[in-house]
Design an enzyme around this catalytic site. Structure first.
Site, PDB file in Angstrom:
ATOM      1  CE  LYS A 129      -4.339  -1.777   1.752  1.00 43.38           C
ATOM      2  NZ  LYS A 129      -5.426  -1.714   2.698  1.00 43.38           N
ATOM      3  CE  LYS A 211      -5.487  -7.299  -1.842  1.00 44.39           C
ATOM      4  NZ  LYS A 211      -5.867  -7.102  -0.498  1.00 44.39           N
ATOM      5  CE  LYS A 214     -13.351  -2.975   0.537  1.00 44.33           C
ATOM      6  NZ  LYS A 214     -12.532  -2.984   1.751  1.00 44.33           N
TER       7      LYS A 214
HETATM    8  P1  TYM Z   1     -10.591  -5.371   3.545  1.00 38.54           P
HETATM    9  O1  TYM Z   1     -11.601  -4.300   3.833  1.00 38.54           O
HETATM   10  O2  TYM Z   1      -9.501  -5.051   2.569  1.00 38.54           O
HETATM   11  O3  TYM Z   1     -11.304  -6.678   3.036  1.00 38.54           O
HETATM   12  C1  TYM Z   1     -12.426  -7.228   3.712  1.00 38.54           C
HETATM   13  C2  TYM Z   1     -12.391  -8.745   3.612  1.00 38.54           C
HETATM   14  O4  TYM Z   1     -12.367  -9.148   2.225  1.00 38.54           O
HETATM   15  C3  TYM Z   1     -11.287 -10.028   1.991  1.00 38.54           C
HETATM   16  N1  TYM Z   1     -10.776  -9.796   0.623  1.00 38.54           N
HETATM   17  C4  TYM Z   1     -10.656 -10.748  -0.285  1.00 38.54           C
HETATM   18  N2  TYM Z   1     -10.915 -12.075  -0.249  1.00 38.54           N
HETATM   19  C5  TYM Z   1     -10.686 -12.800  -1.380  1.00 38.54           C
HETATM   20  N3  TYM Z   1     -10.208 -12.252  -2.535  1.00 38.54           N
HETATM   21  C6  TYM Z   1      -9.927 -10.931  -2.615  1.00 38.54           C
HETATM   22  N4  TYM Z   1      -9.470 -10.407  -3.748  1.00 38.54           N
HETATM   23  C7  TYM Z   1     -10.153 -10.115  -1.463  1.00 38.54           C
HETATM   24  N5  TYM Z   1      -9.989  -8.795  -1.198  1.00 38.54           N
HETATM   25  C8  TYM Z   1     -10.382  -8.621   0.088  1.00 38.54           C
HETATM   26  C9  TYM Z   1     -10.233  -9.652   3.026  1.00 38.54           C
HETATM   27  O5  TYM Z   1      -9.322 -10.704   3.261  1.00 38.54           O
HETATM   28  C10 TYM Z   1     -11.112  -9.346   4.224  1.00 38.54           C
HETATM   29  O6  TYM Z   1     -11.454 -10.544   4.903  1.00 38.54           O
HETATM   30  N6  TYM Z   1      -7.514  -5.191   7.463  1.00 38.54           N
HETATM   31  C11 TYM Z   1      -8.809  -5.649   7.015  1.00 38.54           C
HETATM   32  C12 TYM Z   1      -9.968  -5.136   7.844  1.00 38.54           C
HETATM   33  C13 TYM Z   1      -9.888  -5.424   9.314  1.00 38.54           C
HETATM   34  C14 TYM Z   1     -10.080  -6.697   9.935  1.00 38.54           C
HETATM   35  C15 TYM Z   1      -9.971  -6.445  11.327  1.00 38.54           C
HETATM   36  C16 TYM Z   1     -10.329  -7.975   9.445  1.00 38.54           C
HETATM   37  C17 TYM Z   1      -9.681  -4.519  10.295  1.00 38.54           C
HETATM   38  N7  TYM Z   1      -9.722  -5.125  11.505  1.00 38.54           N
HETATM   39  C18 TYM Z   1     -10.086  -7.492  12.269  1.00 38.54           C
HETATM   40  C19 TYM Z   1     -10.456  -9.018  10.388  1.00 38.54           C
HETATM   41  C20 TYM Z   1     -10.333  -8.766  11.763  1.00 38.54           C
HETATM   42  C21 TYM Z   1      -9.020  -5.188   5.588  1.00 38.54           C
HETATM   43  O7  TYM Z   1      -8.475  -4.201   5.152  1.00 38.54           O
HETATM   44  O8  TYM Z   1      -9.961  -5.885   4.906  1.00 38.54           O
END
Ligand code: TYM
Length: 346
Positions: A129, A211, A214
Site C-alpha cells: 500500500k 488480487k 477495492k
Molecule cells: P478489507 O476491507 O480489505 O477486506 C475485507 C475482507 O475481504 C477479503 N478480501 C478478499 N478475499 C478474497 N479475494 C480478494 N481479492 C479479497 N480482497 C479482500 C479480506 O481478506 C477481508 O477478509 N484489514 C482488514 C480489515 C480489518 C479486519 C480487522 C479484518 C480490520 N480489523 C479485524 C479481520 C479482523 C481489511 O483491510 O480488509
C-alpha cells in the site's frame, strides 16, 4: 479492584457452554467487490449460526488512506447496508462501526507498547500500500495492523474469518497477544484465522497476478456489488483468459482458474466438476454462463439493498444497537487489560 471483576473481565472462562467467538472487519473504502463477498462476507453469513459473531465496519482503519467526510459517511452507510443485504442477521450478530467504540483506539495504543517496529516493517500489506513511498504515507498505514490486533483481541475472538491477504495480520495478532500475556499474565485470547480453501484469493479480472482490489483504478478489474447485470456480463466477457480454448483448472492458466473458482463457489461445486461440465465447450460459452451465475447470485442482494435503502432508519438502528453491545463487551475487556497492566485506577 480485581475482586469486583466479572468472569469476562478477569478472563476466566465460564463453565456455561457457549458458542466460539468470531470477529471480523471490513473497511468502508468504497467499491465492495466479489472478492470481499466470496473471501469474507459469504462465509460470515454461512457460518453465522455456529458462532457468537461480531462484525465491524472499520472506519478508523479507512483513515490510513486519505478520505473525505462525506465519502466516509456514505461508505459506512453503504457497507452496513451491503452486509445486512448479504444475509447477516443483526438479531444474531453484532454489527457496529469501529469508531463508535473508543476502546478499539485505547487498546491499540497499549498494544503498540508490545509490538516491535521490525514486526510492522515486515507486513507485506504496508509494503504494497505504501508503494515504496514510506517517507510520505501516513504513520497510520504503518501501525494499521496493531489496530487490527486490538479489534480482534478486544472481543476475545477465537476465530477470524478473512481472505488470504489478512493471514499475516492475524499471525501478528497472535504474536502480540502472546507477548502481552507473557509480560502481564494470561489476559488475551489467541485467535486463529479462518481462511477457506476456495475464494480466499479472488484475482483481478484484468490481471491474474493481482488480487481483486477495492483500490484498483480500473473498474474492469473487479465486479462491484452495485454493478448492473449488463455491466457484470460485459466485465466477465472482457476478463483476460489464458491461451488455449479448453476449460481446465491448471496452475499455468491462472486467469481461467480464477474464473472457474468463482463459478465453482457460486454454484457450490468443485472446480473439477465445473471443468467436467464444460468439456468440449469453449471460453465463450463458459464466460456467458459465468456472467449469468454471478448475476443470479448478486441480484437478490441488490433487491434487498434497494429495500433497505428505502428505509435508512433500519440500518441506523442496527448500527446503534450493535455499538451498545460491542461497547459493553469492550468495556469489560479494557477493565481486565488496564488492571493487568497497572494503568490508572485511583
Ligand atoms: P478489507 O476491507 O480489505 O477486506 C475485507 C475482507 O475481504 C477479503 N478480501 C478478499 N478475499 C478474497 N479475494 C480478494 N481479492 C479479497 N480482497 C479482500 C479480506 O481478506 C477481508 O477478509 N484489514 C482488514 C480489515 C480489518 C479486519 C480487522 C479484518 C480490520 N480489523 C479485524 C479481520 C479482523 C481489511 O483491510 O480488509
Amino acid at each position: 479492584m480485581a475482586t469486583q471483576l466479572t468472569t469476562h473481565q478477569t478472563g476466566a472462562d465460564s463453565a456455561i457452554e457457549r458458542l466460539p467467538r468470531v470477529f471480523s472487519g471490513i473497511q468502508p473504502s468504497g467499491n465492495f467487490h466479489l472478492g470481499n463477498y466470496l473471501g469474507a462476507i459469504r462465509n460470515w453469513v454461512k457460518q453465522q449460526d455456529l458462532y457468537a459473531n461480531t462484525f465491524c465496519i472499520v472506519d478508523l482503519h479507512a483513515l490510513s488512506l486519505a478520505t473525505t467526510r462525506e465519502g466516509l459517511q456514505e461508505n459506512i452507510r453503504n457497507l452496513a447496508t451491503i452486509i445486512v443485504a448479504s444475509g447477516i442477521d443483526p438479531e444474531h450478530c453484532t454489527l457496529f462501526v469501529q469508531s463508535d467504540v473508543a476502546e478499539h483506539s485505547e487498546l491499540c495504543w497499549i498494544l503498540q507498547s508490545v509490538t516491535q517496529f521490525g514486526e510492522l516493517r515486515r507486513m507485506t500489506q504496508f509494503k504494497d500500500k505504501s508503494g515504496g513511498q514510506d517517507e510520505s504515507v501516513s504513520s497510520a498505514l504503518f501501525t494499521y495492523p496493531v489496530l487490527q490486533a486490538a479489534d480482534i483481541l478486544l472481543h476475545d475472538a477465537e476465530l477470524v474469518p478473512v481472505g488470504e491477504d489478512q493471514k499475516q495480520h492475524i499471525e501478528l495478532t497472535r504474536d502480540v497477544a502472546h507477548r502481552f500475556n507473557q509480560r502481564y499474565g494470561e489476559t488475551l485470547v489467541l485467535p486463529r484465522p479462518d481462511i477457506k480453501e476456495e475464494g480466499a484469493r479472488i484475482m483481478a479480472l484484468d490481471d491474474p497476478t493481482k488480487k481483486m482490489s477495492k483500490s484498483s483504478p480500473n473498474p474492469n478489474s473487479y465486479v462491484a456489488l452495485g454493478d448492473t447485470p449488463d455491466i457484470i456480463r460485459r466485465k466477465i466477457k472482457r476478463a483476460v483468459t489464458d491461451s488455449g480454448s479448453e476449460i481446465v483448472v491448471d496452475p499455468d492458466k491462472p486467469a481461467l482458474s480464477n474464473l472457474i473458482s468463482i463459478y465453482a463457489i457460486l454454484t457450490e461445486q468443485t472446480p473439477a466438476e465445473v471443468q467436467e461440465a464444460f468439456v468440449g465447450k469453449g471460453y465463450g460459452a463458459f464466460k456467458s454462463d459465468l456472467g449469468d451465475v454471478i448475476v443470479a447470485a448478486i441480484e437478490p442482494i441488490q433487491r434487498r439493498l434497494a429495500e433497505l435503502d428505502a428505509s435508512p432508519e433500519i440500518i441506523e438502528e442496527v448500527l446503534r444497537s450493535g455499538a451498545v453491545k460491542a461497547r459493553d463487551y469492550a468495556r469489560g475487556t479494557m477493565i481486565r487489560v488496564r488492571d493487568r497492566v497497572g494503568l490508572g485506577g485511583f
